[in-house]
Design a protein around this motif. Structure first.
Motif, PDB file in Angstrom:
ATOM      1  N   ALA A 159       0.929  -1.070  -0.052  1.00  0.00           N
ATOM      2  CA  ALA A 159       0.090  -0.114  -0.142  1.00  0.00           C
ATOM      3  C   ALA A 159       0.932   0.989   0.117  1.00  0.00           C
ATOM      4  O   ALA A 159       0.470   2.353  -0.633  1.00  0.00           O
ATOM      5  N   ARG A 160       1.954   1.285   0.731  1.00  0.00           N
ATOM      6  CA  ARG A 160       2.968   2.459   0.870  1.00  0.00           C
ATOM      7  C   ARG A 160       3.518   2.517  -0.709  1.00  0.00           C
ATOM      8  O   ARG A 160       3.646   3.950  -0.933  1.00  0.00           O
ATOM      9  N   ARG A 210       3.897   5.950  -5.494  1.00  0.00           N
ATOM     10  CA  ARG A 210       3.845   5.841  -7.182  1.00  0.00           C
ATOM     11  C   ARG A 210       3.092   6.847  -7.601  1.00  0.00           C
ATOM     12  O   ARG A 210       1.877   7.344  -7.468  1.00  0.00           O
ATOM     13  N   PRO A 211       3.834   7.759  -8.685  1.00  0.00           N
ATOM     14  CA  PRO A 211       3.092   8.851  -9.322  1.00  0.00           C
ATOM     15  C   PRO A 211       2.183   8.278 -10.222  1.00  0.00           C
ATOM     16  O   PRO A 211       2.244   7.423 -10.683  1.00  0.00           O
TER      17      PRO A 211
END
Length: 58
Positions: A45-46, A51-52
C-alpha cells in the motif's frame, strides 16, 4: 577411501538442502501468518501510494 572423500561434499550439501526446505515449510503459516501478511499488505500500500499517478489528466 577416495570414494568417501568424493561423496562426502554432495551428501553434506544434500542434507543441508533438505534441512533448509523442511525449515522453510515448517515456518510457513502458523500464528505469525496474519502479522506477516499485514506487513506485506502495508508495504504494498505504501509503494502504491508513493507511485506517481500516470493516467488521463483530462
Amino acid at each position: 577411501m577416495d570414494y568417501v572423500s568424493a561423496l562426502l561434499p554432495p551428501v553434506v550439501m544434500a542434507g543441508f538442502f533438505i534441512w533448509l526446505i523442511v525449515t522453510i515449510v515448517k515456518t510457513q503459516g502458523g500464528p505469525n501468518k496474519a502479522k506477516e501478511d499485514a506487513a506485506v499488505d502495508a508495504a504494498l500500500a505504501r509503494a502504491e501510494a508513493a507511485r506517481p499517478k500516470t493516467g488521463d489528466a483530462a
